[in-house]
Design a protein around this motif. Structure first.
Motif, PDB file in Angstrom:
ATOM      1  N   LEU A  81      20.078  52.850  33.496  1.00  0.00           N
ATOM      2  CA  LEU A  81      20.831  51.680  33.947  1.00  0.00           C
ATOM      3  C   LEU A  81      20.815  51.676  35.470  1.00  0.00           C
ATOM      4  N   ASP A  82      20.298  50.608  36.037  1.00  0.00           N
ATOM      5  CA  ASP A  82      20.329  50.410  37.489  1.00  0.00           C
ATOM      6  C   ASP A  82      21.503  49.479  37.773  1.00  0.00           C
ATOM      7  N   MET A  83      22.643  50.078  38.069  1.00  0.00           N
ATOM      8  CA  MET A  83      23.881  49.330  38.300  1.00  0.00           C
ATOM      9  C   MET A  83      23.861  48.728  39.697  1.00  0.00           C
ATOM     10  N   GLY A  84      24.185  47.428  39.798  1.00  0.00           N
ATOM     11  CA  GLY A  84      24.188  46.762  41.104  1.00  0.00           C
ATOM     12  C   GLY A  84      22.803  46.790  41.717  1.00  0.00           C
ATOM     13  N   THR A  85      21.827  46.319  40.987  1.00  0.00           N
ATOM     14  CA  THR A  85      20.415  46.503  41.336  1.00  0.00           C
ATOM     15  C   THR A  85      20.026  45.973  42.712  1.00  0.00           C
TER      16      THR A  85
ATOM     17  N   PHE B 149      23.046  55.235  28.120  1.00  0.00           N
ATOM     18  CA  PHE B 149      21.876  55.593  28.913  1.00  0.00           C
ATOM     19  C   PHE B 149      21.825  57.091  29.194  1.00  0.00           C
ATOM     20  N   ASN B 150      20.604  57.566  29.453  1.00  0.00           N
ATOM     21  CA  ASN B 150      20.418  58.938  29.909  1.00  0.00           C
ATOM     22  C   ASN B 150      20.825  59.067  31.378  1.00  0.00           C
ATOM     23  N   TRP B 151      20.568  58.028  32.142  1.00  0.00           N
ATOM     24  CA  TRP B 151      20.865  58.021  33.576  1.00  0.00           C
ATOM     25  C   TRP B 151      21.447  56.670  33.978  1.00  0.00           C
ATOM     26  N   ILE B 152      22.459  56.725  34.824  1.00  0.00           N
ATOM     27  CA  ILE B 152      22.981  55.531  35.488  1.00  0.00           C
ATOM     28  C   ILE B 152      22.793  55.761  36.980  1.00  0.00           C
ATOM     29  N   VAL B 153      22.131  54.842  37.630  1.00  0.00           N
ATOM     30  CA  VAL B 153      21.838  54.924  39.056  1.00  0.00           C
ATOM     31  C   VAL B 153      22.661  53.847  39.752  1.00  0.00           C
ATOM     32  N   PHE B 154      23.395  54.233  40.808  1.00  0.00           N
ATOM     33  CA  PHE B 154      24.277  53.264  41.470  1.00  0.00           C
ATOM     34  C   PHE B 154      24.315  53.506  42.975  1.00  0.00           C
TER      35      PHE B 154
END
Length: 180
Positions: free
Chosen positions: A28-32, A91-96
């Motif tokens: 998940l790319d939060m606030g892309t 998700f396995n990863w959340i990137v923010f």
């Protein structure tokens, strides 16, 4: 790039280095924003799927264009969402790369202003994020020494500083967070 869309800067590039080396599976790319983290993740063979979300439809349009330009559109989905409002998946990863600076008033831009203290958006995010991680999942988060983020905000998480970058007026940190 469209107006009101966060342009990649030192914070984005610091985070991008860890996206390149760590993420896999569902991301998940939060606030892309411009989409730099999402398409960086999608370029990796170990990444199955990337959901890029942003509250700003113009940011999503810009991110779609970048994904197309980088040839990863087939591994990405784009969705308007205020943090997790329209996200049900895990998700396995959340990137923010959150808006993390203290607001300077009502006219402050949402792409960088994280509330009066700079931590409000991050704290909302951290409260909801564990519900969207698969077992063993983790978060990559970047923030500034100007944010005012305290260790108290990270309660409930094991955290590790992966990297930092000293700039003229601030220090940027990239941390890995795992629910404890």
């Amino acid at each position: 790039m469209k107006e009101g869309v966060y342009q990649p800067g030192e914070d984005s590039y610091l985070l991008q280095g860890f996206v390149e080396t760590l993420v896999e599976g569902r991301v998940l790319d939060m606030g892309t924003g411009s989409g730099i983290q999402g398409f960086t993740a999608a370029q990796k063979e170990e990444v199955d799927w990337v959901l890029a979300v942003d509250i700003n439809p113009q940011a999503l349009e810009a991110a779609k264009q970048w994904a197309h330009k980088h040839g990863v559109s087939d591994k990405m989905e784009f969705r308007v969402s205020d943090l997790f409002q329209n996200v049900e998946e895990r998700f396995n990863w959340i990137v923010f790369n959150p808006p993390y600076l203290p607001a300077e008033g009502p006219a402050s831009e949402a792409s960088w202003a994280g509330g009066a203290a700079g931590t409000e958006t991050i704290e909302r995010f951290l409260g909801e994020a564990p519900n969207h991680l698969l077992p063993g999942g983790a978060i990559l988060l970047v923030y500034s020494s100007l944010t005012g983020l305290k260790e108290d905000s990270l309660r409930g998480y094991k955290w590790e500083v992966l990297g930092k970058r000293d700039l003229f007026f601030e220090t940027l940190f990239c941390v890995r967070l795992s629910p404890s």
